[in-house]
Design a protein around this motif. Structure first.
Motif, PDB file in Angstrom:
ATOM      1  N   ARG A 116       0.822  -1.203   0.000  1.00  0.00           N
ATOM      2  CA  ARG A 116       0.000   0.000   0.000  1.00  0.00           C
ATOM      3  C   ARG A 116       0.858   1.255   0.000  1.00  0.00           C
ATOM      4  O   ARG A 116       1.935   1.292   0.588  1.00  0.00           O
ATOM      5  CB  ARG A 116      -0.916   0.014   1.224  1.00  0.00           C
ATOM      6  CG  ARG A 116      -1.918  -1.108   1.245  1.00  0.00           C
ATOM      7  CD  ARG A 116      -2.819  -1.013   2.455  1.00  0.00           C
ATOM      8  NE  ARG A 116      -3.803  -2.093   2.480  1.00  0.00           N
ATOM      9  CZ  ARG A 116      -4.747  -2.215   3.400  1.00  0.00           C
ATOM     10  NH1 ARG A 116      -4.840  -1.318   4.366  1.00  0.00           N
ATOM     11  NH2 ARG A 116      -5.588  -3.225   3.348  1.00  0.00           N
ATOM     12  N   TYR A 117       0.332   2.288  -0.648  1.00  0.00           N
ATOM     13  CA  TYR A 117       0.975   3.595  -0.539  1.00  0.00           C
ATOM     14  C   TYR A 117      -0.022   4.692  -0.868  1.00  0.00           C
ATOM     15  O   TYR A 117      -1.064   4.459  -1.484  1.00  0.00           O
ATOM     16  CB  TYR A 117       2.235   3.709  -1.413  1.00  0.00           C
ATOM     17  CG  TYR A 117       2.056   3.433  -2.886  1.00  0.00           C
ATOM     18  CD1 TYR A 117       2.559   2.265  -3.456  1.00  0.00           C
ATOM     19  CD2 TYR A 117       1.419   4.346  -3.735  1.00  0.00           C
ATOM     20  CE1 TYR A 117       2.443   2.012  -4.815  1.00  0.00           C
ATOM     21  CE2 TYR A 117       1.285   4.088  -5.076  1.00  0.00           C
ATOM     22  CZ  TYR A 117       1.803   2.923  -5.616  1.00  0.00           C
ATOM     23  OH  TYR A 117       1.671   2.673  -6.966  1.00  0.00           O
ATOM     24  N   ASN A 118       0.318   5.892  -0.455  1.00  0.00           N
ATOM     25  CA  ASN A 118      -0.479   7.091  -0.696  1.00  0.00           C
ATOM     26  C   ASN A 118       0.536   8.214  -0.882  1.00  0.00           C
ATOM     27  O   ASN A 118       1.134   8.682   0.064  1.00  0.00           O
ATOM     28  CB  ASN A 118      -1.412   7.373   0.466  1.00  0.00           C
ATOM     29  CG  ASN A 118      -2.370   8.527   0.174  1.00  0.00           C
ATOM     30  OD1 ASN A 118      -2.117   9.374  -0.672  1.00  0.00           O
ATOM     31  ND2 ASN A 118      -3.469   8.557   0.902  1.00  0.00           N
ATOM     32  N   VAL A 119       0.734   8.615  -2.117  1.00  0.00           N
ATOM     33  CA  VAL A 119       1.828   9.521  -2.485  1.00  0.00           C
ATOM     34  C   VAL A 119       1.281  10.793  -3.110  1.00  0.00           C
ATOM     35  O   VAL A 119       0.299  10.765  -3.866  1.00  0.00           O
ATOM     36  CB  VAL A 119       2.784   8.819  -3.475  1.00  0.00           C
ATOM     37  CG1 VAL A 119       3.902   9.752  -3.906  1.00  0.00           C
ATOM     38  CG2 VAL A 119       3.373   7.557  -2.843  1.00  0.00           C
ATOM     39  N   TRP A 120       1.963  11.911  -2.793  1.00  0.00           N
ATOM     40  CA  TRP A 120       1.593  13.207  -3.355  1.00  0.00           C
ATOM     41  C   TRP A 120       2.723  13.740  -4.232  1.00  0.00           C
ATOM     42  O   TRP A 120       3.902  13.540  -3.927  1.00  0.00           O
ATOM     43  CB  TRP A 120       1.312  14.211  -2.252  1.00  0.00           C
ATOM     44  CG  TRP A 120       0.087  13.885  -1.459  1.00  0.00           C
ATOM     45  CD1 TRP A 120       0.000  13.102  -0.348  1.00  0.00           C
ATOM     46  CD2 TRP A 120      -1.255  14.308  -1.746  1.00  0.00           C
ATOM     47  NE1 TRP A 120      -1.295  13.014   0.077  1.00  0.00           N
ATOM     48  CE2 TRP A 120      -2.098  13.751  -0.749  1.00  0.00           C
ATOM     49  CE3 TRP A 120      -1.835  15.118  -2.729  1.00  0.00           C
ATOM     50  CZ2 TRP A 120      -3.470  13.971  -0.716  1.00  0.00           C
ATOM     51  CZ3 TRP A 120      -3.200  15.333  -2.691  1.00  0.00           C
ATOM     52  CH2 TRP A 120      -4.005  14.769  -1.699  1.00  0.00           C
ATOM     53  N   GLY A 121       2.347  14.440  -5.286  1.00  0.00           N
ATOM     54  CA  GLY A 121       3.326  15.127  -6.096  1.00  0.00           C
ATOM     55  C   GLY A 121       3.761  16.424  -5.431  1.00  0.00           C
ATOM     56  O   GLY A 121       3.259  16.810  -4.373  1.00  0.00           O
ATOM     57  N   GLN A 122       4.697  17.099  -6.081  1.00  0.00           N
ATOM     58  CA  GLN A 122       5.258  18.317  -5.484  1.00  0.00           C
ATOM     59  C   GLN A 122       4.352  19.527  -5.697  1.00  0.00           C
ATOM     60  O   GLN A 122       4.532  20.559  -5.039  1.00  0.00           O
ATOM     61  CB  GLN A 122       6.651  18.605  -6.081  1.00  0.00           C
ATOM     62  CG  GLN A 122       6.663  19.258  -7.462  1.00  0.00           C
ATOM     63  CD  GLN A 122       6.352  18.295  -8.591  1.00  0.00           C
ATOM     64  OE1 GLN A 122       6.153  17.099  -8.379  1.00  0.00           O
ATOM     65  NE2 GLN A 122       6.331  18.818  -9.811  1.00  0.00           N
ATOM     66  N   GLY A 123       3.389  19.401  -6.577  1.00  0.00           N
ATOM     67  CA  GLY A 123       2.458  20.491  -6.845  1.00  0.00           C
ATOM     68  C   GLY A 123       2.887  21.341  -8.029  1.00  0.00           C
ATOM     69  O   GLY A 123       4.078  21.520  -8.297  1.00  0.00           O
ATOM     70  N   THR A 124       1.907  21.858  -8.728  1.00  0.00           N
ATOM     71  CA  THR A 124       2.162  22.770  -9.844  1.00  0.00           C
ATOM     72  C   THR A 124       1.211  23.959  -9.723  1.00  0.00           C
ATOM     73  O   THR A 124       0.024  23.796  -9.459  1.00  0.00           O
ATOM     74  CB  THR A 124       2.013  22.052 -11.199  1.00  0.00           C
ATOM     75  OG1 THR A 124       2.385  22.941 -12.260  1.00  0.00           O
ATOM     76  CG2 THR A 124       0.601  21.543 -11.445  1.00  0.00           C
ATOM     77  N   GLN A 125       1.756  25.147  -9.889  1.00  0.00           N
ATOM     78  CA  GLN A 125       0.972  26.367  -9.696  1.00  0.00           C
ATOM     79  C   GLN A 125       0.120  26.674 -10.923  1.00  0.00           C
ATOM     80  O   GLN A 125       0.632  26.680 -12.052  1.00  0.00           O
ATOM     81  CB  GLN A 125       1.897  27.554  -9.419  1.00  0.00           C
ATOM     82  CG  GLN A 125       1.182  28.886  -9.258  1.00  0.00           C
ATOM     83  CD  GLN A 125       0.372  28.982  -7.979  1.00  0.00           C
ATOM     84  OE1 GLN A 125       0.860  28.630  -6.906  1.00  0.00           O
ATOM     85  NE2 GLN A 125      -0.859  29.469  -8.091  1.00  0.00           N
ATOM     86  N   VAL A 126      -1.143  26.937 -10.683  1.00  0.00           N
ATOM     87  CA  VAL A 126      -2.054  27.429 -11.724  1.00  0.00           C
ATOM     88  C   VAL A 126      -2.556  28.793 -11.279  1.00  0.00           C
ATOM     89  O   VAL A 126      -3.120  28.924 -10.191  1.00  0.00           O
ATOM     90  CB  VAL A 126      -3.232  26.470 -11.943  1.00  0.00           C
ATOM     91  CG1 VAL A 126      -4.270  27.099 -12.876  1.00  0.00           C
ATOM     92  CG2 VAL A 126      -2.739  25.141 -12.512  1.00  0.00           C
ATOM     93  N   THR A 127      -2.315  29.793 -12.114  1.00  0.00           N
ATOM     94  CA  THR A 127      -2.746  31.151 -11.801  1.00  0.00           C
ATOM     95  C   THR A 127      -3.645  31.645 -12.918  1.00  0.00           C
ATOM     96  O   THR A 127      -3.256  31.637 -14.089  1.00  0.00           O
ATOM     97  CB  THR A 127      -1.551  32.087 -11.649  1.00  0.00           C
ATOM     98  OG1 THR A 127      -0.687  31.609 -10.610  1.00  0.00           O
ATOM     99  CG2 THR A 127      -2.011  33.498 -11.294  1.00  0.00           C
ATOM    100  N   VAL A 128      -4.853  32.045 -12.534  1.00  0.00           N
ATOM    101  CA  VAL A 128      -5.815  32.577 -13.497  1.00  0.00           C
ATOM    102  C   VAL A 128      -5.989  34.055 -13.187  1.00  0.00           C
ATOM    103  O   VAL A 128      -6.501  34.427 -12.129  1.00  0.00           O
ATOM    104  CB  VAL A 128      -7.159  31.842 -13.429  1.00  0.00           C
ATOM    105  CG1 VAL A 128      -8.086  32.356 -14.533  1.00  0.00           C
ATOM    106  CG2 VAL A 128      -6.950  30.343 -13.543  1.00  0.00           C
ATOM    107  N   SER A 129      -5.547  34.882 -14.106  1.00  0.00           N
ATOM    108  CA  SER A 129      -5.554  36.324 -13.862  1.00  0.00           C
ATOM    109  C   SER A 129      -5.539  37.069 -15.183  1.00  0.00           C
ATOM    110  O   SER A 129      -4.947  36.618 -16.166  1.00  0.00           O
ATOM    111  CB  SER A 129      -4.332  36.711 -13.029  1.00  0.00           C
ATOM    112  OG  SER A 129      -4.247  38.112 -12.883  1.00  0.00           O
TER     113      SER A 129
END
Length: 118
Positions: free
Chosen positions: A104-117
């Motif tokens: 079993r595992y539960n892994v997260w990525g490092q994240g990627t920024q989404v900016t709507v402006s």
């Protein structure tokens, strides 16, 4: 050790589109659940979309009808097509991979920024 590599974030104007990609690698034991979550400043992490088993997908209420998730199981990759983006979609988007069987595992990525402006 499973690793998640995310890509595709960036800056987009309201009404625009972006596509995020997440690839799982590093283990012969593939995840059976993959999805996307997001976290805006000063807010809790929330569900964007996730597979719940098999091919069924659950979307967060705020993205229904605008975001579409798909997968390439052979490549352990999930894609998130985001259309009609709104300012309130601005957040760090995280990929999540879960394996419910052994090991079993539960892994997260490092994240990627989404900016709507504008």
């Amino acid at each position: 050790q499973v690793q998640l590599v995310e890509s595709g974030g960036g800056l987009v104007q309201p009404g625009g589109s972006l596509r995020l990609s997440c690839a799982a690698s590093g283990s012969i034991f593939s995840p059976n659940i993959m999805g996307w979550y997001r976290q805006a400043p000063a807010k809790q992490r929330e569900l964007v979309a996730t597979f719940t088993g098999g091919s069924k997908i659950v979307y967060g209420d705020s993205v229904k009808g605008r975001f579409t998730m798909s997968s390439d199981n052979a490549k352990n990759t999930v894609l998130l097509q985001m259309n009609s983006l709104k300012v309130e979609d601005t957040a760090v988007y995280y990929c999540n991979a879960i394996r419910t069987g052994f090991p079993r595992y539960n892994v997260w990525g490092q994240g990627t920024q989404v900016t709507v402006s504008s």
